[in-house]
Design a protein around this motif. Structure first.
Motif, short mmCIF file in Angstrom:
data_model
loop_
_atom_site.label_atom_id
_atom_site.label_comp_id
_atom_site.label_asym_id
_atom_site.label_seq_id
_atom_site.Cartn_x
_atom_site.Cartn_y
_atom_site.Cartn_z
N PHE A 61 36.75 47.00 36.00
CA PHE A 61 36.62 45.63 36.48
C PHE A 61 36.55 44.58 35.38
O PHE A 61 36.67 43.39 35.68
N LYS A 62 36.39 44.98 34.12
CA LYS A 62 36.11 44.02 33.05
C LYS A 62 37.17 42.94 32.92
O LYS A 62 36.87 41.77 32.73
N ASN A 63 38.42 43.29 33.01
CA ASN A 63 39.49 42.31 32.84
C ASN A 63 40.10 41.85 34.17
O ASN A 63 41.15 41.19 34.18
N GLN A 64 39.45 42.24 35.27
CA GLN A 64 40.05 41.92 36.56
C GLN A 64 39.14 41.06 37.44
O GLN A 64 39.60 40.53 38.45
N ILE A 65 37.87 40.93 37.09
CA ILE A 65 36.98 40.01 37.80
C ILE A 65 36.71 38.83 36.89
O ILE A 65 36.25 39.00 35.76
N HIS A 66 36.99 37.63 37.38
CA HIS A 66 36.89 36.44 36.54
C HIS A 66 35.95 35.42 37.18
O HIS A 66 35.84 35.33 38.40
N SER A 67 35.29 34.66 36.31
CA SER A 67 34.39 33.61 36.77
C SER A 67 35.19 32.47 37.40
O SER A 67 36.36 32.25 37.08
N ASP A 68 34.53 31.74 38.30
CA ASP A 68 35.14 30.55 38.89
C ASP A 68 34.06 29.51 39.13
O ASP A 68 32.97 29.59 38.56
N SER A 69 34.36 28.51 39.97
CA SER A 69 33.42 27.42 40.19
C SER A 69 32.17 27.85 40.96
O SER A 69 31.16 27.15 40.94
N LYS A 70 32.22 29.00 41.64
CA LYS A 70 31.08 29.45 42.44
C LYS A 70 30.23 30.50 41.74
O LYS A 70 29.02 30.54 41.91
N ILE A 71 30.90 31.37 40.96
CA ILE A 71 30.17 32.48 40.33
C ILE A 71 30.59 32.61 38.87
O ILE A 71 31.79 32.56 38.55
N THR A 72 29.61 32.78 38.02
CA THR A 72 29.87 33.09 36.62
C THR A 72 29.52 34.55 36.38
O THR A 72 28.36 34.95 36.52
N ASP A 134 35.99 39.91 45.55
CA ASP A 134 36.46 40.21 44.19
C ASP A 134 36.52 41.72 43.94
O ASP A 134 37.49 42.21 43.35
N ILE A 135 35.49 42.43 44.37
CA ILE A 135 35.49 43.90 44.19
C ILE A 135 36.60 44.54 45.02
O ILE A 135 37.31 45.43 44.56
N THR A 136 36.76 44.07 46.24
CA THR A 136 37.78 44.63 47.14
C THR A 136 39.18 44.47 46.57
O THR A 136 40.01 45.38 46.66
N ASN A 137 39.45 43.29 45.98
CA ASN A 137 40.78 43.06 45.41
C ASN A 137 41.09 44.03 44.28
O ASN A 137 42.21 44.54 44.16
N VAL A 138 40.08 44.30 43.44
CA VAL A 138 40.30 45.23 42.32
C VAL A 138 40.52 46.65 42.85
O VAL A 138 41.41 47.37 42.39
N ILE A 139 39.70 47.05 43.82
CA ILE A 139 39.84 48.39 44.39
C ILE A 139 41.19 48.55 45.07
O ILE A 139 41.85 49.59 44.97
N LYS A 140 41.63 47.51 45.76
CA LYS A 140 42.92 47.55 46.42
C LYS A 140 44.05 47.76 45.41
O LYS A 140 44.95 48.59 45.61
N LYS A 141 43.98 47.02 44.30
CA LYS A 141 45.00 47.19 43.26
C LYS A 141 44.97 48.59 42.67
O LYS A 141 46.02 49.20 42.39
N GLU A 142 43.76 49.11 42.47
CA GLU A 142 43.63 50.45 41.88
C GLU A 142 44.20 51.51 42.82
O GLU A 142 44.87 52.46 42.38
N LYS A 143 43.96 51.35 44.11
CA LYS A 143 44.51 52.31 45.08
C LYS A 143 46.03 52.27 45.09
O LYS A 143 46.69 53.31 45.15
N ILE A 144 46.58 51.06 45.02
CA ILE A 144 48.05 50.93 45.04
C ILE A 144 48.65 51.50 43.77
O ILE A 144 49.70 52.16 43.79
N LYS A 145 48.00 51.24 42.62
CA LYS A 145 48.50 51.81 41.36
C LYS A 145 48.48 53.33 41.39
O LYS A 145 49.36 54.00 40.85
N HIS A 146 47.43 53.88 42.02
CA HIS A 146 47.33 55.33 42.13
C HIS A 146 48.48 55.92 42.93
O HIS A 146 48.83 57.10 42.77
N LEU A 147 49.08 55.08 43.76
CA LEU A 147 50.24 55.53 44.54
C LEU A 147 51.54 55.42 43.75
O LEU A 147 52.61 55.77 44.26
N GLY A 148 51.44 54.91 42.52
CA GLY A 148 52.63 54.84 41.66
C GLY A 148 53.40 53.53 41.75
O GLY A 148 54.58 53.49 41.38
N ILE A 149 52.74 52.48 42.21
CA ILE A 149 53.42 51.18 42.32
C ILE A 149 53.10 50.35 41.08
O ILE A 149 51.95 50.24 40.66
N ALA A 150 54.15 49.74 40.47
CA ALA A 150 54.00 48.97 39.24
C ALA A 150 53.33 47.62 39.52
O ALA A 150 53.24 47.17 40.67
#
Length: 436
Positions: A61-72, A134-150
């Motif tokens: 998650f280090k490079n995939q969760i970013h701060s915004d106006s609501k959460i740092t 934010d966590i869901t988006n990262v997990i979703k990307k990780e699941k899709i990458k695990h399926l071999g999608i670039a």
């Protein structure tokens, strides 16, 4: 007829010469804008900003969760977890610590069960949902990458589809989402203004009748004019007052839309500030220009015509009821048992109109805009979206006929009730007056 004209003229001039009328007419649009701004500021003031530390044991998650106006977000090393949790209660600058466990063999169910958010105070529901998103988006990307999608395929997969609609009944004009939003906003505004002013000015007629009745002034007036002429003069006089206000407000609105449409193009060329500030200002200016342009693209002649006609007929229709109520009772307390008959149909039309925004041509929208008791607000709510001419003509015909009939009934009640004192009116009594 001459007496009706004289009474109408007197009621109109009495109202428009008041300082309160002039101030309200000129300042009401500004007050409405200020009210909307205050509501917006209240929502803005209630927004919170949270500081969250993250212990990322999985390293995902280090490079995939970013701060915004609501959460740092601040990532801390795993060895610091216990000390930070122990000091959390005394750390006023920190709102919580998010513990993200290790991910074993792509077992996301186990990962979800072991994830914890430790807080030192209550956090808002929106903040919690933002963290989950934010966590869901990262997990979703990780699941899709695990399926071999670039990565580029993943971005392309998430790309939303934009559907352009062309309306053949409006000269093949493209109907954008912004245009629909403008129509919806205008629909709600016109509907709500009509609803409020019919009630406000209708009650004003009722109180005027009740006041003259209690002061016994009406006994002197009726010696010179017929009761029906007095009732119609009061209704038409207050109608012209409301119409005068609407004409002024409509003119101000059109001028404001023209200024927004032309003025922002000049403003965009001379914006001071940094490139980022200029970009933000340009975005705001472009949105305002698009909104004003969408407003000017609407069929304003037919919208204004329908708005004025249905407001006038609706107002006269309901004011006749209010005038009859005012003449039938001796005090404002007694009016409560009768005003419900005037308020309920209008309320039904207004709340029913909210449901027809997504389908203005549906059966509910059609019948609400045809039935005379609800058409003054429902037809006005539909008109920005476009209504067939035959439906407008049919609705006006029915509303006009019902208004004339209601004036006839109210006139019979008014004729008897205006001189009745100390006799509490009931529905049975009113029916006798109508029959008589």
């Amino acid at each position: 007829m001459n007496n009706i004209f004289l009474i109408t003229k007197r009621e109109f001039l009495t109202q428009v010469k008041k300082r309160s009328f002039i101030i309200l007419t000129l300042l009401a649009p500004l007050m409405l804008i200020a009210f909307g701004s205050v509501i917006g500021l209240m929502f803005k003031a209630n927004e919170s900003h949270s500081a969250i530390q993250i212990v990322d044991k999985s390293g995902l998650f280090k490079n995939q969760i970013h701060s915004d106006s609501k959460i740092t977000y601040t990532f801390i090393p795993t060895p610091n977890e216990k000390s930070e949790i122990n000091n959390l209660k005394e750390n006023e600058s920190l709102d919580g610590i998010l513990i993200l466990p290790e991910l074993h063999n792509q077992n996301f169910d186990e990962f979800t069960n072991n994830t914890r958010l430790i807080i030192n105070n209550k956090i808002g529901f929106d903040t919690k949902q933002k963290i989950v998103s934010d966590i869901t988006n990262v997990i979703k990307k990780e699941k899709i990458k695990h399926l071999g999608i670039a990565e580029n395929q993943l971005n392309n997969l998430d790309k939303s589809f934009v559907l352009k609609t062309i309306n053949v009944t409006e000269n093949n004009k493209e109907d954008s989402d912004l245009a629909f939003g403008v129509k919806t906003g205008l629909s709600i505004l016109l509907m709500y203004v009509t609803f409020m002013f019919i009630i406000i000015y209708g009650v004003r007629v009722m109180r005027s009748v009740l006041e003259e009745k209690n002061n016994r002034v009406v006994e002197i007036i009726i010696s010179s004019v017929k009761p029906f002429e007095l009732m119609m003069g009061k209704i038409l006089g207050v109608t012209l007052v409301a119409l005068t206000q609407f004409i002024i407000w409509i003119t101000m609105s059109i001028i404001g839309a023209l200024v927004l449409n032309t003025g922002f193009s000049t403003l965009q060329k001379n914006l001071p500030g940094s490139s980022e500030q200029i970009t933000n200002k340009l975005d705001v200016a472009q949105i305002a220009t698009q909104i004003s342009h969408s407003l000017l693209e609407l069929n304003f002649p037919i919208i204004i015509f329908v708005f004025i006609v249905f407001f006038l007929l609706g107002y006269i229709f309901y004011s006749s009821i209010y005038a009859a109520i005012g003449s039938a009772v001796d005090n404002e307390t007694e009016t409560q048992q009768f005003t419900l008959f005037a308020i309920l149909p209008l309320t039904l039309g207004m709340y029913g109109s909210f449901s027809l925004m997504n389908n203005p041509d549906g059966p509910l929208g059609f019948w609400l805009s045809i039935i005379p008791f609800t058409s003054p607000v429902a037809m006005i709510a539909r008109i920005p979206f476009g209504v067939p001419a035959w439906q407008i003509a049919l609705s006006i015909t029915l509303l006009l006929g019902t208004t004339i009939f209601m004036i006839f009934l109210a006139g019979k009640i008014y004729r008897v009730g205006i001189l009745m004192y100390g006799n509490k009116a009931t529905l049975k009594e009113l029916w006798k007056w109508i029959k008589g």
